[in-house]
Scaffold this motif. Structure first.
Motif, PDB file in Angstrom:
ATOM      1  N   LEU A   1      16.792  44.339  31.805  1.00 33.87           N
ATOM      2  CA  LEU A   1      17.952  44.233  30.913  1.00 33.87           C
ATOM      3  C   LEU A   1      19.254  44.549  31.645  1.00 33.87           C
ATOM      4  CD1 LEU A   1      16.651  45.837  27.579  1.00 33.87           C
ATOM      5  CD2 LEU A   1      17.210  43.441  27.987  1.00 33.87           C
ATOM      6  N   VAL A   2      19.282  45.683  32.365  1.00 31.69           N
ATOM      7  CA  VAL A   2      20.542  46.106  32.978  1.00 31.69           C
ATOM      8  C   VAL A   2      20.954  45.183  34.120  1.00 31.69           C
ATOM      9  CG1 VAL A   2      19.651  47.722  34.717  1.00 31.69           C
ATOM     10  CG2 VAL A   2      21.831  48.188  33.608  1.00 31.69           C
ATOM     11  N   HIS A   3      19.983  44.639  34.847  1.00 30.17           N
ATOM     12  CA  HIS A   3      20.335  43.725  35.933  1.00 30.17           C
ATOM     13  C   HIS A   3      20.789  42.365  35.397  1.00 30.17           C
ATOM     14  CE1 HIS A   3      19.397  45.676  39.849  1.00 30.17           C
ATOM     15  NE2 HIS A   3      18.741  46.510  39.057  1.00 30.17           N
ATOM     16  N   ALA A   4      20.243  41.928  34.280  1.00 29.68           N
ATOM     17  CA  ALA A   4      20.725  40.695  33.655  1.00 29.68           C
ATOM     18  C   ALA A   4      22.162  40.872  33.169  1.00 29.68           C
ATOM     19  CB  ALA A   4      19.812  40.308  32.499  1.00 29.68           C
ATOM     20  N   MET A   5      22.457  42.020  32.581  1.00 31.24           N
ATOM     21  CA  MET A   5      23.821  42.310  32.126  1.00 31.24           C
ATOM     22  C   MET A   5      24.808  42.249  33.286  1.00 31.24           C
ATOM     23  SD  MET A   5      22.953  45.711  29.911  1.00 31.24           S
ATOM     24  CE  MET A   5      21.750  45.721  28.586  1.00 31.24           C
ATOM     25  N   PHE A   6      24.463  42.954  34.367  1.00 36.95           N
ATOM     26  CA  PHE A   6      25.398  43.032  35.483  1.00 36.95           C
ATOM     27  C   PHE A   6      25.555  41.696  36.190  1.00 36.95           C
ATOM     28  CE2 PHE A   6      26.316  44.004  40.005  1.00 36.95           C
ATOM     29  CZ  PHE A   6      27.609  44.487  39.812  1.00 36.95           C
ATOM     30  N   ALA A   7      24.469  40.929  36.314  1.00 37.11           N
ATOM     31  CA  ALA A   7      24.558  39.630  36.985  1.00 37.11           C
ATOM     32  C   ALA A   7      25.531  38.711  36.267  1.00 37.11           C
ATOM     33  CB  ALA A   7      23.169  38.989  37.055  1.00 37.11           C
ATOM     34  N   LEU A   8      25.464  38.666  34.935  1.00 36.32           N
ATOM     35  CA  LEU A   8      26.354  37.801  34.161  1.00 36.32           C
ATOM     36  C   LEU A   8      27.795  38.304  34.215  1.00 36.32           C
ATOM     37  CD1 LEU A   8      24.031  37.197  31.082  1.00 36.32           C
ATOM     38  CD2 LEU A   8      24.695  35.511  32.812  1.00 36.32           C
ATOM     39  N   ALA A   9      27.982  39.630  34.115  1.00 35.19           N
ATOM     40  CA  ALA A   9      29.327  40.192  34.170  1.00 35.19           C
ATOM     41  C   ALA A   9      29.955  39.987  35.542  1.00 35.19           C
ATOM     42  CB  ALA A   9      29.291  41.678  33.824  1.00 35.19           C
ATOM     43  N   ASP A  10      29.157  40.169  36.588  1.00 33.79           N
ATOM     44  CA  ASP A  10      29.653  39.994  37.952  1.00 33.79           C
ATOM     45  C   ASP A  10      30.033  38.535  38.203  1.00 33.79           C
ATOM     46  OD1 ASP A  10      30.337  40.948  40.476  1.00 33.79           O
ATOM     47  OD2 ASP A  10      28.369  40.533  41.314  1.00 33.79           O
ATOM     48  N   MET A  11      29.308  37.618  37.578  1.00 37.86           N
ATOM     49  CA  MET A  11      29.613  36.208  37.715  1.00 37.86           C
ATOM     50  C   MET A  11      30.960  35.868  37.063  1.00 37.86           C
ATOM     51  SD  MET A  11      27.242  32.997  36.437  1.00 37.86           S
ATOM     52  CE  MET A  11      25.807  33.693  37.248  1.00 37.86           C
ATOM     53  N   LEU A  12      31.242  36.522  35.916  1.00 37.59           N
ATOM     54  CA  LEU A  12      32.465  36.230  35.172  1.00 37.59           C
ATOM     55  C   LEU A  12      33.670  37.029  35.661  1.00 37.59           C
ATOM     56  CD1 LEU A  12      31.027  36.202  31.528  1.00 37.59           C
ATOM     57  CD2 LEU A  12      31.795  34.214  32.845  1.00 37.59           C
ATOM     58  N   GLY A  13      33.428  38.199  36.249  1.00 36.18           N
ATOM     59  CA  GLY A  13      34.534  39.105  36.545  1.00 36.18           C
ATOM     60  C   GLY A  13      34.980  39.147  37.989  1.00 36.18           C
ATOM     61  N   ARG A  14      34.578  38.176  38.790  1.00 39.06           N
ATOM     62  CA  ARG A  14      34.932  38.174  40.201  1.00 39.06           C
ATOM     63  C   ARG A  14      36.451  38.162  40.408  1.00 39.06           C
ATOM     64  NH1 ARG A  14      33.712  39.622  45.348  1.00 39.06           N
ATOM     65  NH2 ARG A  14      34.599  38.165  46.836  1.00 39.06           N
ATOM     66  N   GLY A  15      37.170  37.454  39.548  1.00 37.76           N
ATOM     67  CA  GLY A  15      38.625  37.376  39.698  1.00 37.76           C
ATOM     68  C   GLY A  15      39.305  38.724  39.585  1.00 37.76           C
ATOM     69  N   PHE A  16      38.812  39.587  38.683  1.00 40.41           N
ATOM     70  CA  PHE A  16      39.377  40.927  38.545  1.00 40.41           C
ATOM     71  C   PHE A  16      39.030  41.785  39.760  1.00 40.41           C
ATOM     72  CE2 PHE A  16      38.749  39.378  34.207  1.00 40.41           C
ATOM     73  CZ  PHE A  16      39.997  39.576  33.674  1.00 40.41           C
ATOM     74  N   ASP A  17      37.869  41.530  40.339  1.00 41.52           N
ATOM     75  CA  ASP A  17      37.412  42.308  41.489  1.00 41.52           C
ATOM     76  C   ASP A  17      38.290  42.077  42.713  1.00 41.52           C
ATOM     77  OD1 ASP A  17      35.730  44.040  42.886  1.00 41.52           O
ATOM     78  OD2 ASP A  17      34.403  42.427  43.516  1.00 41.52           O
ATOM     79  N   VAL A  18      38.775  40.848  42.873  1.00 41.74           N
ATOM     80  CA  VAL A  18      39.569  40.508  44.061  1.00 41.74           C
ATOM     81  C   VAL A  18      41.055  40.417  43.751  1.00 41.74           C
ATOM     82  CG1 VAL A  18      37.615  39.270  45.066  1.00 41.74           C
ATOM     83  CG2 VAL A  18      39.300  38.007  43.711  1.00 41.74           C
ATOM     84  N   LEU A  19      41.449  40.867  42.571  1.00 42.74           N
ATOM     85  CA  LEU A  19      42.851  40.734  42.164  1.00 42.74           C
ATOM     86  C   LEU A  19      43.809  41.358  43.172  1.00 42.74           C
ATOM     87  CD1 LEU A  19      45.040  40.003  40.093  1.00 42.74           C
ATOM     88  CD2 LEU A  19      44.551  42.166  38.943  1.00 42.74           C
ATOM     89  N   GLY A  20      43.523  42.598  43.578  1.00 45.31           N
ATOM     90  CA  GLY A  20      44.440  43.281  44.481  1.00 45.31           C
ATOM     91  C   GLY A  20      44.455  42.693  45.873  1.00 45.31           C
ATOM     92  N   THR A  21      43.279  42.395  46.423  1.00 45.38           N
ATOM     93  CA  THR A  21      43.191  41.962  47.817  1.00 45.38           C
ATOM     94  C   THR A  21      43.551  40.496  48.024  1.00 45.38           C
ATOM     95  OG1 THR A  21      40.827  41.549  47.477  1.00 45.38           O
ATOM     96  CG2 THR A  21      41.454  43.694  48.368  1.00 45.38           C
ATOM     97  N   GLU A  22      43.217  39.622  47.072  1.00 39.78           N
ATOM     98  CA  GLU A  22      43.403  38.192  47.277  1.00 39.78           C
ATOM     99  C   GLU A  22      44.577  37.588  46.521  1.00 39.78           C
ATOM    100  OE1 GLU A  22      39.927  35.880  46.621  1.00 39.78           O
ATOM    101  OE2 GLU A  22      38.651  37.068  47.968  1.00 39.78           O
ATOM    102  N   LEU A  23      45.048  38.255  45.460  1.00 41.77           N
ATOM    103  CA  LEU A  23      46.077  37.643  44.618  1.00 41.77           C
ATOM    104  C   LEU A  23      47.397  38.414  44.626  1.00 41.77           C
ATOM    105  CD1 LEU A  23      43.824  36.634  41.575  1.00 41.77           C
ATOM    106  CD2 LEU A  23      44.615  35.186  43.451  1.00 41.77           C
ATOM    107  N   LEU A  24      47.340  39.737  44.403  1.00 42.09           N
ATOM    108  CA  LEU A  24      48.590  40.504  44.342  1.00 42.09           C
ATOM    109  C   LEU A  24      49.265  40.607  45.702  1.00 42.09           C
ATOM    110  CD1 LEU A  24      47.686  43.431  41.902  1.00 42.09           C
ATOM    111  CD2 LEU A  24      48.965  41.343  41.423  1.00 42.09           C
TER     112      LEU A  24
END
Length: 273
Positions: free
Chosen positions: A73-96
């Motif tokens: 259950l927890v790995h399915a949750m994180f896999a889907l969230a990580d797939m959708l939230g990559r943009g927030f993860d790289v916001l500082g390094t790649e965009l700002l």
């Protein structure tokens, strides 16, 4: 009007996602290797858990099949969230830092929606596939009766867990408005949360259980719903009905995270580049 706008945003997200997937599909060998790498990397954790139970048989009364359910259950949750939230993860390094974030602000669409479609990583399917296999194994080992109600609770739990982990990534991106980089402390709650959530909360110290229930409500989206699906009473004394409603905490957490996001967005000043 609101419904038409929501439909438009959904179509836009699908276009962003399709463009991201098409870009990765240009290099199928690379995408396949990255996906396989995700599958194998998390597979090592499965082997470690199996070795633990093979050596000791059970862990304070918890059997391998039951822990496999938590893990899946927890790995399915994180896999889907990580797939959708990559943009927030790289916001500082790649965009700002590069000023590319300004382009998103000029578009007449929600910035958060654009970030969610920024880089939809196919490689996360490796973790998702592995979570599904472990979940199937746990279902057989624990003898779970997948009634319509149990399926509904499990799906609700995964949805709440995706909202929770996505909320953590949104907070990580929001902090970049103040620090101009994505703080690694967020990994304590994402990857650390995954590690903690793959075991029953009853195994942890009281202060840690409270943190994962009222601070970052991982117990609400993983532990209590899993108990409901297993038909097992909570050793800590929580009533059984809690597991059917507790995943709502993940959506509340996501809403609060977006509140912090809006504060950071109002604070942002263009790079001028």
């Amino acid at each position: 009007m609101a419904r038409s706008r929501s439909m438009g945003n959904a179509r836009l997200f699908l276009r962003f996602a399709a463009a991201s997937i098409a870009g990765q599909a240009r290099y199928p060998a690379s995408a396949l290797m990255l996906t396989t790498g995700q599958f194998l990397a998390t597979g090592i954790e499965v082997v470690a858990i199996w070795a633990l139970f093979d050596r000791f048989g059970s862990l304070q009364g918890w059997r391998l099949g039951e822990v496999a359910l938590f893990y899946g259950l927890v790995h399915a949750m994180f896999a889907l969230a990580d797939m959708l939230g990559r943009g927030f993860d790289v916001l500082g390094t790649e965009l700002l830092r590069t000023g590319a974030f300004d382009r998103l602000l000029l578009r007449p669409r929600p910035v958060a929606l654009q970030l969610m479609g920024h880089d939809l990583r196919l490689s996360r399917l490796g973790r998702l596939l592995q979570a599904g296999l472990v979940l199937a194994f746990g279902s057989v080992q624990a003898g779970i009766d997948w009634t319509p109600a149990a399926i509904a609770v499990a799906v609700f739990a995964v949805a709440g867990g995706v909202a929770l982990f996505l909320g953590i990534l949104v907070l990580q991106g929001a902090l970049a408005f103040w620090t101009v980089e994505s703080l690694e402390i967020a990994n304590v709650f994402t990857y650390g949360g995954v590690e903690a959530g793959q075991y029953p909360m009853a195994l942890y110290a009281r202060w840690f259980r409270r943190l994962l229930t009222f601070g970052v409500p991982l117990a609400c989206v993983a532990y209590y719903p899993a108990l409901w699906v297993l038909g097992r009473a909570d050793p800590l004394g929580a009533p059984a009905w809690v597991g059917a409603v507790s995943p709502l905490a993940g959506f509340v957490f996501l809403g609060l995270a977006f509140g912090v996001w809006r504060l950071g967005l109002r604070r942002y000043a263009s790079s001028g580049s």
